[in-house]
Write an enzyme that holds these catalytic residues in place. Structure first.
Site, PDB file in Angstrom:
ATOM      1  N   MET A 231       0.885  -1.243  -0.016  1.00 30.77           N
ATOM      2  CA  MET A 231       0.107   0.068   0.223  1.00 30.77           C
ATOM      3  C   MET A 231       0.988   1.145   0.097  1.00 30.77           C
ATOM      4  O   MET A 231       1.042   1.873   0.986  1.00 30.77           O
ATOM      5  CB  MET A 231      -0.896  -0.182   1.038  1.00 30.77           C
ATOM      6  CG  MET A 231      -2.073   0.863   1.211  1.00 30.77           C
ATOM      7  SD  MET A 231      -3.123   0.311   0.098  1.00 30.77           S
ATOM      8  CE  MET A 231      -4.540  -0.370   1.137  1.00 30.77           C
ATOM      9  N   HIS A 232       1.660   1.631  -1.278  1.00 34.09           N
ATOM     10  CA  HIS A 232       2.670   2.611  -1.061  1.00 34.09           C
ATOM     11  C   HIS A 232       2.035   3.908  -0.923  1.00 34.09           C
ATOM     12  O   HIS A 232       2.474   4.659   0.121  1.00 34.09           O
ATOM     13  CB  HIS A 232       3.354   2.550  -2.619  1.00 34.09           C
ATOM     14  CG  HIS A 232       3.813   1.148  -2.804  1.00 34.09           C
ATOM     15  ND1 HIS A 232       4.949   0.534  -2.445  1.00 34.09           N
ATOM     16  CD2 HIS A 232       3.323   0.290  -3.851  1.00 34.09           C
ATOM     17  CE1 HIS A 232       5.144  -0.455  -3.059  1.00 34.09           C
ATOM     18  NE2 HIS A 232       4.232  -0.516  -4.112  1.00 34.09           N
ATOM     19  N   ASP A 233       1.384   4.581  -1.954  1.00 34.18           N
ATOM     20  CA  ASP A 233       0.935   5.881  -1.764  1.00 34.18           C
ATOM     21  C   ASP A 233       0.344   6.611  -0.738  1.00 34.18           C
ATOM     22  O   ASP A 233       0.408   7.759  -0.084  1.00 34.18           O
ATOM     23  CB  ASP A 233       0.471   6.323  -3.128  1.00 34.18           C
ATOM     24  CG  ASP A 233       1.258   6.360  -4.485  1.00 34.18           C
ATOM     25  OD1 ASP A 233       2.543   6.228  -4.206  1.00 34.18           O
ATOM     26  OD2 ASP A 233       0.792   6.237  -5.367  1.00 34.18           O
TER      27      ASP A 233
END
Ligand code: BDR
Ligand code: CA
Length: 302
Positions: A231-233
């Site tokens: 869940m990067h951003d």
């Protein structure tokens, strides 16, 4: 706490979409001044449209979407199919009713940051082409930002190559300019975002929120989670909302632009050896706290 004025520069992108939703669901803490789109995960025509659709989903179409650069500064655009061919995993999102803003995204960055020196936090969720071009227009532009908080790079392995993370791989020259800019930088790389994996249990936790936004998130993440499991951003927005969930260290970061095998690599130097730093590199996140925050905020949206 005074609201933090932010501009979100992004390439939605499923995890960009989640980040936008998290920000739009947090009006007590964040004042989203505008969104700038860039070609990245998918072509600019899709990223700008997806940004508009996410605003429509959140019922926040008064926030302007500015189309920025379609391709990186010096090289051709490299896209990915991880987010599905439309960039949002085929999710059924509402059609936008507000038009795109007439001002180009790069111009918008230059004008907005210069108009409010030291006030605006720039959140970068995609390749750094728009801020890179803004620097070419006005070399001190990012010095006018309160901070630049960006998702990109890694102090460990990359995800496009063994060395490079996607956003820095796509536009390494822009990334290098941003890290040379003298701005107050916070870097959230893969070494951090891989600590918030998208598991079936996490998708179920989000789906259980039950709102239209949460259901759209479930649809998007179900497709995205097959190709990318982090869940990067949204971590960028979570950092602004609850910095106590994170820890990090100051470092000197440089971006490789010459070596063909390592192009786009973020080289995170040891500050005790080098003595100078240019970024706060985050390296730990409380994953449970992150998902609790995300779900709590998705419950506030339509
Ligand atoms: C980054 O690349 C994109 O695919 C994601 O949206 C994120 O910004 C992760 O490497
Ligand atoms: Ca992104």
């Amino acid at each position: 706490m005074a609201r933090i004025p932010i501009i979100i520069d992004c390439d939605p992108g499923v995890d960009d979409a989640l980040a936008l939703l998290l920000a739009l669901a947090s009006p007590d803490e964040l004042e989203v001044l505008g969104v700038t789109a860039v070609g990245g995960n998918v072509a600019l025509a899709k990223t700008q449209y997806n940004a508009q659709r996410i605003l429509a989903l959140a019922g926040r179409e008064e926030v302007p979407v500015h189309a920025g650069s379609a391709s990186p500064m010096l090289i051709d655009l490299h896209t990915t199919d991880v987010h599905g061919s439309d960039g949002i995993g085929g999710a059924a999102l509402p059609e936008p009713t507000a038009p795109l803003a007439s001002v180009n995204g790069v111009t918008y960055l230059n004008e907005s940051l210069a108009a409010r020196p030291g006030e605006i936090t720039l959140c970068c969720l995609g390749p750094l082409t728009n801020p890179g071009l803004a620097i070419c227009n006005q070399k001190n532009v990012l010095g006018d930002a309160r901070r630049v908080v960006l998702m990109g790079g890694s102090s460990e392995r990359g995800n496009v190559t063994a060395y490079a993370e996607f956003n820095f791989f796509v536009d390494p020259h822009a990334a290098r300019l941003v890290f040379l800019s003298g701005a107050d930088l916070v870097m959230l790389g893969l070494n951090l975002t891989r600590q918030v994996p998208i598991t079936a249990a996490r998708v179920a936790q989000i789906a259980a929120v039950g709102t239209r936004a949460a259901k759209a998130a479930q649809q998007m993440l179900t497709v995205y989670g097959r190709g990318d499991t982090a869940m990067h951003d949204p971590c960028v927005i979570a950092y602004l909302l609850q910095p106590e969930l994170f820890s990090g260290h100051q470092a000197l970061v440089d971006i490789e632009i010459n070596d063909a095998e390592r192009i786009g690599q973020s080289v995170v130097g040891d500050p005790t050896e080098i003595g100078i730093t240019n970024a706060l590199v985050l390296d730990k996140i409380d994953a449970d706290g992150f998902f609790d925050l995300l779900c709590e905020r998705l419950a506030r949206l339509p």
